[in-house]
Design an enzyme around this catalytic site. Structure first.
Site, mmCIF file in Angstrom:
data_model
loop_
_atom_site.group_PDB
_atom_site.id
_atom_site.type_symbol
_atom_site.label_atom_id
_atom_site.label_comp_id
_atom_site.label_asym_id
_atom_site.label_seq_id
_atom_site.Cartn_x
_atom_site.Cartn_y
_atom_site.Cartn_z
ATOM 1 N N LYS A 162 0.809 -1.303 0.129
ATOM 2 C CA LYS A 162 0.015 -0.105 -0.040
ATOM 3 C C LYS A 162 0.812 1.198 -0.035
ATOM 4 C CE LYS A 162 -4.419 -1.687 1.983
ATOM 5 N NZ LYS A 162 -4.322 -3.042 1.713
ATOM 6 N N GLU A 201 -4.054 7.523 6.326
ATOM 7 C CA GLU A 201 -4.860 8.154 5.409
ATOM 8 C C GLU A 201 -5.767 8.847 6.302
ATOM 9 O OE1 GLU A 201 -4.176 5.342 1.223
ATOM 10 O OE2 GLU A 201 -6.177 5.130 2.547
ATOM 11 N N HIS A 224 -15.025 -4.955 6.424
ATOM 12 C CA HIS A 224 -14.036 -4.608 4.993
ATOM 13 C C HIS A 224 -14.234 -5.814 4.141
ATOM 14 C CE1 HIS A 224 -12.860 -1.139 7.101
ATOM 15 N NE2 HIS A 224 -12.265 -1.853 8.099
ATOM 16 N N ARG A 240 -5.082 -9.336 -10.014
ATOM 17 C CA ARG A 240 -5.757 -10.706 -10.347
ATOM 18 C C ARG A 240 -7.126 -10.438 -10.772
ATOM 19 N NH1 ARG A 240 -9.192 -10.697 -6.136
ATOM 20 N NH2 ARG A 240 -8.484 -10.033 -4.178
#
Length: 670
Positions: free
Chosen positions: A121, A205, A240, A297
């Site tokens: 990330k 973030e 999530h 993917r």
């Protein structure tokens, strides 16, 4: 479309529905197929579907589906010159892609360098900022000490999201609302990230509150062409994890789609991408969007894109890997109609979504216009604790969103899976919720709008289901004629009630049944403090798997299955499981408050938290059971003293196996 054929036999390094799905398209294109399987999957549908199959090890994923050298050996053994990784397992493992390349085996996916970049990330965000892809303000620097992270968090401003750089699936992720919580949450996020991914690297973030989760399907070939195939809305999530996916998004207009598509293609070009990929964005209420991550993917939810674009993305993958150019230009890609997908899981939403194991006694997927079921299961198969609990994907297509939604409700209700608890009612209720119907669900939907839904709460056994169970038991004992007969005109009658004792979940029920012709009266004794409950209905027809009846003036049907003392019913999208206790001689060992602690599912014991002779209290965790990638603490149901322990760390156990015995307080002297 130019095509340079580089391979002819494809090994699918996966299992379940995605393996079955890849095999189907590969065969249609003329490729030979090879399945790999663990000892637990010996007779799984993907094994049967492939032309050849190789057992690569034990049930544990580390011994089989994650064992790179075993998969490569299987490819060499069978002469497979390409490997499709599916999703999950090794699909985003750069080392696997490298090993395939060294072995001269075509890896049907992006270059290893792209996988490595997008797997971080921190590094991927740096690359996206450089590629001018909109990103959430935050911190993605190399300095990882707590003081730096705290200072950067204060600079960014609260609320803030801590994320594991190597993470996924919500692990290593924490939402922090104020500075006083920051230090503790950094520690727990880092610890969780290290345990889950082997890396404690974090990014920070600015939290986007109640966003939409919108992802763009991109595709690139080996000739430098990159296109996007519209978006998918994946906003409805639990912890999530995506629950419902649809295409196109009810929130995205043509202008926003074009902007997001352009940004997604920039992301793909920036890392020299090849094949299928998904660029995920968070979108706020003002339609500002921010890069979240790129999945290198094929996605679980790719069928909705296929349905609205009229494409086969697995075929695209295989052809692009063979050297072909993309079959369509950006201008040729159009979106028509609407598609919605839900994921059918072996889990119990009423028990905090605890994964379920056991045999599938009946699997009958729905059929009909606009309905697509992608599954990797079959009747007679056993769901083990070793793998992800997703069993199938139920997808519906319509000319518009409402038609697709209605068809999906029918598809869920018309699909029958008996023997293992699944989340059908949870899924059905979500897509019938007003907020979903209106297209207004955000990532906060389940927590804020759906948290008290009946599908997620423990309720008393359904009165109608209880009555039908009594009737099925009575008919099995008293009706000698064939199941297919219409029951009108029965001559036998029962002037006195027949008693039955049933268990449903943790409840033990006492009912009495009276029958006259095809009319039944079933009375449930609710105990001395409550009036009895009476259900009256008429049975019209009974076949070997379905009961047709009239209840409250409405003719209905339920699917059922009986085996031994177990009765399974499906009414609408709801499932019910009863056990006949009528002729049991002793109290069940797992009765509430018995002091008998049993395994809630098949799995492995990873910790024993008590010793013989310990004094324990009700609710105290005694054993930790690991199954389907999750840990489940098993707690004492009484206050008392540990009398015996039948397991130790590392033990493999079966569902309902006795693990710990506790002598309740007050019984030690008896």
């Amino acid at each position: 479309m130019s095509l340079k054929c580089t391979f002819s036999k494809v090994l699918i390094a996966n299992r379940g529905e995605i393996a079955v799905r890849v095999i189907r398209t590969a065969k249609s294109l003329g490729f030979k197929t090879v399945a790999v399987y663990s000892e637990a999957d010996e007779n799984a549908p993907h094994v049967i579907a492939a032309d050849e199959a190789v057992c690569i090890g034990g049930a544990a994923v580390g011994d089989s589906y994650l064992a790179i050298h075993k998969i490569i050996d299987a490819a060499k053994l069978t002469g497979a010159d390409a490997i499709h990784p599916g999703y999950g397992f090794l699909s985003e493992n750069a080392d696997f892609a490298h090993v395939c390349e060294k072995a001269s085996i075509e890896f049907i996916g992006p270059p290893a360098e792209a996988i490595t970049l997008m797997g971080s990330k921190r590094l991927s965000k740096i690359a996206m900022i450089k590629a001018e892809v909109p990103c959430i303000p935050g911190y993605e620097g190399e300095a990882q000490d707590e003081a730096t992270l705290i200072d950067e968090a204060k600079r960014i401003g609260f609320p803030i999201m801590i994320k594991a750089s190597a993470g996924g699936g919500g692990r290593g992720m924490r939402l922090v609302h104020q500075a006083s919580e920051l230090s503790e949450q950094i520690k727990t996020a880092r610890s969780e990230a290290e345990n889950a991914f082997g890396s404690g690297e974090l990014i920070l973030e600015k939290a986007v509150i109640q966003p939409r989760h919108i992802e763009i399907q991109v595709f690139a070939d080996k000739h430098g062409n990159v296109v996007y195939l519209g978006e998918r809305d994946c906003s409805i999530q639990r912890r999530h994890q995506k629950v419902v996916e649809e295409a196109p998004s009810p929130f995205v207009d043509d202008e926003l789609r074009a902007r997001m598509g352009k940004a997604a293609c920039q992301a793909a070009k920036s890392c020299n991408y090849v094949g299928a990929g998904t660029v995920e964005f968070l979108v706020d209420a003002d339609k500002n969007f921010y890069f979240l991550e790129m999945n290198t993917r094929l996605q679980v939810e790719h069928p909705v894109t296929e349905l609205v674009t009229g494409t086969d993305l697995v075929a695209w993958q295989l052809n692009v890997a063979s050297g072909a150019e993309l079959p369509l230009t950006q201008e040729q890609i159009t979106i028509s109609g609407h598609a919605i997908e839900v994921r059918l899981y072996a889990e119990d939403p009423r028990q905090n979504f605890m994964p379920q194991t056991g045999p599938i006694k009946r699997w009958e997927p729905a059929q009909g216009d606009g309905i697509r079921i992608d599954s990797g299961i079959s009747t007679g198969q056993t769901i083990t604790p070793h793998y992800d609990p997703m069993l199938a994907k139920v997808i519906a297509y319509g000319s518009n969103r409402e038609e697709a939604r209605r068809r999906l409700v029918r598809a869920i209700e018309d699909s029958t899976l008996l023997g293992v608890t699944v989340n059908s009612e949870f899924l059905s209720n979500i897509i019938q919720h007003d907020r979903f119907i209106e297209g207004e669900a955000t990532t906060a939907f389940i927590e804020e709008d759906f948290g008290q839904d009946a599908s997620m709460t423990v309720n008393p056994p359904d009165n109608l289901a209880t009555a039908l169970t009594g009737i099925l038991l009575y008919n099995r004992r008293h009706v000698d004629a064939g199941y297919s007969q219409v029951l009108n005109g029965w001559q036998n009658s029962n002037p006195t009630p027949w008693p039955y004792e049933l268990r449903c979940g943790e409840s033990v029920l006492e009912i009495a049944l009276e029958q006259a012709g095809n009319n039944f009266v079933v009375t449930e004794d609710k105990g001395p403090d409550q009036p009895p409950v009476t259900v009256e209905l008429s049975v019209i027809q009974q076949t070997e798997d379905q009961l047709v009846f009239i209840y409250n003036g409405v003719r209905q049907r339920c699917n059922y299955l009986t085996g031994g003392d177990d009765i399974y019913l499906k009414i609408g999208s709801g499932y019910h499981h009863y056990t006949d206790l009528t002729h049991e001689e002793a109290v069940s060992e797992d009765a509430a408050g018995s002091g008998k602690i049993i395994a809630s599912m098949d799995g492995a014991i990873i910790d024993v938290l008590a010793e013989i002779g310990d004094r324990v209290v009700k609710g105290q965790s005694l054993v930790v059971l690991e199954a389907m990638k999750m840990e489940h603490p098993l707690k004492s149901d009484v206050c008392g003293t540990v009398e015996s322990i039948q397991v130790q760390a590392g033990s493999q156990v079966k569902i309902r196996q006795l693990l710990v015995t506790i002598t309740p307080d007050g019984e030690q002297d008896h």
